[in-house]
Motif scaffolding. Structure first.
Motif, PDB file in Angstrom:
ATOM      1  N   THR A 110      -3.848  -1.451  -8.683  1.00 35.24           N
ATOM      2  CA  THR A 110      -3.852  -0.147  -8.021  1.00 35.24           C
ATOM      3  C   THR A 110      -3.307   0.949  -8.937  1.00 35.24           C
ATOM      4  O   THR A 110      -3.155   2.098  -8.511  1.00 35.24           O
ATOM      5  CB  THR A 110      -3.023  -0.169  -6.717  1.00 35.24           C
ATOM      6  N   SER A 162       0.823  -1.211   0.000  1.00 31.66           N
ATOM      7  CA  SER A 162       0.000   0.000   0.000  1.00 31.66           C
ATOM      8  C   SER A 162       0.859   1.266   0.000  1.00 31.66           C
ATOM      9  O   SER A 162       0.337   2.378  -0.046  1.00 31.66           O
ATOM     10  CB  SER A 162      -0.969   0.008   1.187  1.00 31.66           C
ATOM     11  N   THR A 172      -5.245   2.307   2.170  1.00 31.15           N
ATOM     12  CA  THR A 172      -4.503   2.732   0.989  1.00 31.15           C
ATOM     13  C   THR A 172      -4.713   4.223   0.784  1.00 31.15           C
ATOM     14  O   THR A 172      -5.731   4.772   1.211  1.00 31.15           O
ATOM     15  CB  THR A 172      -4.953   1.959  -0.268  1.00 31.15           C
ATOM     16  N   GLU A 208       2.600  -5.393   6.325  1.00 33.21           N
ATOM     17  CA  GLU A 208       2.443  -5.754   4.914  1.00 33.21           C
ATOM     18  C   GLU A 208       3.627  -6.608   4.451  1.00 33.21           C
ATOM     19  O   GLU A 208       3.474  -7.555   3.675  1.00 33.21           O
ATOM     20  CB  GLU A 208       2.310  -4.492   4.055  1.00 33.21           C
TER      21      GLU A 208
END
Lengths: 496, 98
Positions: A244, A214, B54, A326
């Motif tokens: 993304t 992210s 995000t 992550e």
């Protein structure tokens, strides 16, 4: 001599027929052979591949000249570039600076490398990095530490320290790095080059080996703002292979320079100076150089005002929960079965433990442990969820501040390049090197670092310029104007 | 806070990381210090704050469910430490008698 060229100068000379891509690539390879024993920027060199690509570029230039289509030739045709070794080039070893991938040959190619190849660029090799991009000095590379070309006893910054040092020492014309918490901007600052962390989603992450998904973003490192704008424009854009990646048109980033060429001014641009970014403990020369840069931008016509990013202190603890969490998930793939190191063992489970225990270095294990803890039963709410909530506050800080100003100006790193070995035994002190950069990754917005002076020891100082999502052209406007009014980017070290 | 060696061993086992005794002692000390630092977040009132996963406003991204070429099997297996007859070879998941 040719090795010291910028992309835009070399591209003009290639088109004018004054140099060939083969001469240019050979000159940069000679430069690498002359100084890389001292700088140690490259993990893998590809001289045969590079010279073949250069010959192809020469043929493309000759054909375009004969056809009268030189103006349509991509600007990167025949330009020798370096790629951080966390980005895959098909058929080439990709180590991520880790022993666990020592013999891994990438079977697929990153989207950014596809774009460079389509533009006719020459790939010189793969540059050193902290293992899996976790670090601020390249000292976490499992292979060796890269040295700062300005002073070989100093770190080049990290994790894209190999790329930054290669650009700084003229061992390539420009390079790609990756930035998860400052890994393009901080080494750019410490080596005195230009580095951009694009908005999350601006550049495809396909083929970028994941650290913290992210936060990760690929960005250019270059000798001046024009080259950084050229390289950003070449790699930016939508890619369906990265879910993304954002489908927005890519502006003409280089054209931004020429838009301001009339008065070379910054009239109408509002620049914010965040009071929280001038904290006690920072090197006085860094503060002085950054404040002088802001004053100069005010003289160029910018309207300067103070802004506040009140949750700045919390960015570091938030980052060191979210990024390791992550990472602990992303690095679970290194299991010794499909690729990479595989330690012999009697059972499947013992094979995992030994492969990962032997294959990962100290910082990677530390972050996997930290992330696993933050995600584990009983601690998830207190650490991971809490960090994600505070991430919202950090993001809102920038959204609020950027309602009043177009660009935020501050230091890239609190100090200039530190000594090799100085911080290796103190992870928290190393993490503080990124205290001014990682909040942008948490917010998903864009930023860049460019040279704005030198300290008394002759080490470069980085100015960080920040703007909102997909406002790269806005920071480039400020950067072009500042660069045209200064000469910091023209100073060069003499390594080796 | 201070982690115990047993907690360090538990985390290492969750992460399938084989650690030496020296590493366990080092990580016990270093992780405790980093977690102490992270504890500064506990002082922030986030009761009304939604989490951010995000920087982008993106949510689910859909694509057409169409057949596309995938990487050739020999390319996939080229990096395998151990492969046989077009497959990855792995150690037995269940011991005999399980």
């Amino acid at each position: 001599m040719l090795h010291s060229f910028t992309i835009h100068r070399a591209a003009a000379l290639l088109r004018a027929g004054e140099i060939s891509a083969t001469e240019l690539t050979a000159a940069v390879l000679d430069r690498i052979y002359a100084v890389d024993n001292a700088v140690k920027a490259y993990l893998t060199l590809l001289p045969e591949v590079a010279l073949a690509q250069a010959a192809a570029a020469d043929a493309a230039i000759a054909a375009a000249r004969a056809a009268g289509t030189l103006a349509d030739l991509p600007i990167l045709t025949g330009i020798p570039l370096a790629i951080k070794d966390v980005i895959t080039v098909a058929g080439v070893r990709t180590t991520c600076g880790s022993k666990i991938l020592e013999s891994y040959i990438a079977p697929y190619q990153a989207a950014v490398v596809d774009r460079l190849a389509a533009a006719g660029a020459v790939i010189l090799g793969k540059t050193n990095t902290d293992e899996f991009a976790m670090g601020s000095s390249t000292e976490n590379s499992a292979y060796f530490t890269t040295h700062n070309p300005w002073n070989l006893d100093r770190v080049p910054g990290g994790s894209s320290g190999g790329s930054a040092a290669a650009v700084c020492a003229d061992e390539c014309l420009a390079a790609l790095g990756s930035d998860t918490g400052g890994s393009v901007r901080q080494p750019a600052a410490l080596c005195g080059v230009v580095g951009i962390k694009p908005t999350y989603g601006r550049v495809s992450r396909y083929g970028l080996v994941a650290y913290a998904s992210s936060l990760d973003q690929i960005g250019p490192l270059a000798k001046d703002v024009t080259d950084a704008a050229i390289l950003l424009g070449a790699v930016a854009g939508y890619d369906p292979r990265d879910s993304t990646s954002v489908d927005l048109p890519v502006p003409d980033y280089v054209g931004v320079r020429d838009q301001g060429a009339g008065d070379r001014g910054l009239h109408g641009l509002r620049i914010g100076v965040p009071r929280e970014y001038f904290a006690p403990g920072m090197q006085a020369e860094v503060e002085g150089a950054v404040r002088a840069a802001v004053e100069l931008m005010a003289e160029l016509g910018a309207e300067v005002r103070e802004v506040s990013l009140p949750h700045t202190d919390l960015a570091l603890p938030v980052y060191y929960i979210i990024a390791p969490a992550e990472a602990s998930a992303n690095l679970a793939r290194y299991d010794g079965i499909r690729y990479g190191l595989s330690a012999p063992a009697d059972s499947l489970w013992e094979g995992y433990r030994r492969t990962r225990g032997q294959g990962f270095g100290a910082e990677v294990k530390r972050r996997i442990m930290l992330g696993t803890y933050a995600l584990s039963a009983g601690y998830y709410d207190a650490y991971y969820l809490k960090a994600q909530q505070v991430r919202t506050l950090i993001k809102q800080d920038f959204e609020l501040a950027l309602q009043d100003v177009d660009v935020i100006a501050c230091p890239t790193s609190p100090t200039t390049a530190f000594r090799i070995g100085e911080k290796v035994d103190d992870p928290l002190s190393m993490y503080l090197s990124d205290v001014f950069t990682l909040s942008l990754n948490l917010a998903g917005i864009c930023g860049m670092s460019m040279p704005c002076g030198f300290d008394a020891a002759g080490l470069p100082i980085g100015l960080q310029l920040i703007a909102g999502a997909f406002a790269e052209a806005t920071i480039l406007r400020a950067a072009f104007a500042y660069e045209q009014a200064t000469a910091w980017h023209k100073q060069k070290p003499a390594p080796g | 806070m201070s982690l115990t060696i047993a907690e360090v061993e538990h985390i290492a086992e969750l992460a399938k990381l084989g650690l030496t005794d020296a590493e366990k002692a080092l990580y016990r000390e270093q992780l405790s210090a980093i977690l102490d630092y992270a504890a500064t977040l506990q002082a922030v009132d986030t009761s009304a704050i939604p989490p951010t996963a995000t920087g982008l406003p993106l949510r689910n991204v859909m694509r057409e469910d169409a057949v596309r070429p995938s990487m050739p099997r020999e390319d996939v297996l080229a990096n395998a430490p151990d492969a046989s007859e077009g497959y990855f070879r792995v150690r037995a998941v269940f011991e005999s008698g399980d």
